[in-house]
Enzyme design. Structure first.
Site, PDB file in Angstrom:
ATOM      1  N   GLU A 185       0.833  -1.205   0.000  1.00 46.68           N
ATOM      2  CA  GLU A 185       0.000   0.000   0.000  1.00 46.68           C
ATOM      3  C   GLU A 185       0.864   1.250   0.000  1.00 46.68           C
ATOM      4  OE1 GLU A 185       0.683   1.634   2.940  1.00 46.68           O
ATOM      5  OE2 GLU A 185       1.758  -0.189   3.508  1.00 46.68           O
TER       6      GLU A 185
ATOM      7  N   GLU B 125       4.352  -0.547   1.482  1.00 49.78           N
ATOM      8  CA  GLU B 125       4.560  -0.653   0.032  1.00 49.78           C
ATOM      9  C   GLU B 125       4.481  -2.083  -0.491  1.00 49.78           C
ATOM     10  OE1 GLU B 125       7.812   3.058  -0.320  1.00 49.78           O
ATOM     11  OE2 GLU B 125       8.363   1.015  -0.944  1.00 49.78           O
TER      12      GLU B 125
END
Length: 351
Positions: free
Chosen positions: A175, A318
């Protein structure tokens, strides 16, 4: 029936017979029983989820879902929301942490815009599935509408369905979104009933005053919105995020398609928690990549029933932890597939 309901109907239990057969194979390898520890668990579970004792691991994809958060108006992050699109361009250029670690793992990174408050103008490499330009400030009202949540869930489900069509062997979650530890803490607080203070940490590095303000904003949001802890979609709608919803959709879709899904850290696990609350068998398809520094993460993992693979003090997100864990999961599968048996090697078995 909408796509979310249809996807939930497709989720079946992981085969106990395949789990047993895979363990049986591991037990006749040239080693003392259980001596490769959790690598054996990874190989056994991966085979059962994939539906074969000879699973492929070649194609691995990490999905980094990006979205902005209205609650940043409350000053809950050390960084401004402009950093979200800036980091998106960094990922597209291959320069972010997730890119480096995914290359190391032999995985592809796909960046999906589900809710960034920025117009990317069709930039090459970005999967444009924008549902809205960020969420609303949940300290003052619901973060999203029900329709927005369903649309974001569909984004993730669609990626999982595409994985099935492409023959992706293993998916990972990631994310990107300034402020997204705030809705993640709110989600586990709403579902568990544990006090916000015991679930909320410093995110990107806020100071003591910032942490107190972040706790205040979450407590205010829960009081204003009163999310129903028994209704994960209500929790997601009122205090969640668009990228968190998309992660939940990806996890649901992977479970429906029989694809092992490696869940990254705190924010990714918020999405996996929502998915697990929506269907009891989802948790069987999840590999928890690592234990985050964020203090609420442990409670999420306990509720899902997942034991993290790594504990490296990671807190970047991430999909970085997912990339690292993929290599260990793949190692477990290779033990199952490639390691010689006692009979093949001409080695005497233990008494």
């Amino acid at each position: 029936m909408n796509i979310v309901e249809a996807t939930l109907e497709r989720i079946k239990p992981v085969s106990p017979q395949l789990l047993e057969q895979a363990q049986g194979r591991l037990d006749i390898k040239t080693k003392p029983l259980g001596s490769l520890g959790r690598l054996e668990e990874f190989g056994r579970r991966f085979a059962a989820i994939s539906g074969t004792l000879n699973p492929d691991t070649a194609k691995k994809v990490i999905f980094t879902f990006a979205g902005d958060h209205g609650v940043t108006d409350e000053g809950v992050s050390a960084f401004p929301k402009e950093v979200t699109p800036q980091m998106a361009f960094n990922i597209l250029a291959g320069g972010a942490g997730v890119n480096v670690l995914a290359r190391h793992a032999g995985a592809e990174v796909r960046l999906v815009d589900v809710g960034v408050d920025y117009d990317f103008n069709g930039v090459e490499g970005l999967i444009d599935r924008k549902v809205a330009r960020g969420t609303r400030n949940f300290a003052k009202g619901p973060a999203m509408t029900r329709d927005e949540v369903l649309a974001a869930l569909k984004v993730g489900i669609d990626q999982a369905d595409q994985c099935k069509a492409e023959g992706v062997a293993m998916a990972g979650t990631g994310e990107l979104g300034i402020g997204n530890t705030t809705p993640s803490s709110a989600i586990i607080a709403a579902i568990s009933g544990i006090p916000v203070r015991e679930l909320t940490h410093r995110g990107t590095g806020i100071n003591d005053a910032g942490l107190e303000n972040k706790i205040r904003a979450i407590e205010q949001g829960l009081a204003v919105n009163r999310p129903d802890p028994k209704d994960p979609l209500d929790v997601l709608t009122k205090v969640g995020g668009l990228e968190i919803a998309a992660i939940a959709g990806l996890v649901l879709g992977c479970a429906a398609n029989g694809i092992p899904v490696v869940v990254d850290g705190f924010i990714s696990t918020a999405g996996a928690l929502i998915a697990s609350e929506m269907h009891p068998h989802v948790r069987d398809y999840i590999f928890a990549a690592h234990a985050s520094v964020e203090i609420g993460h442990r409670f999420m993992l306990e509720r899902i029933g997942a034991t993290p693979i790594l504990n490296l003090d990671l807190r970047l997100g991430e999909g970085t932890g997912a990339a690292l864990a993929m290599g260990l999961i793949e190692a477990g599968v290779k033990v199952l597939k490639e390691m010689a048996t006692f009979e093949q090697a001409g080695v005497t078995e233990q008494l």
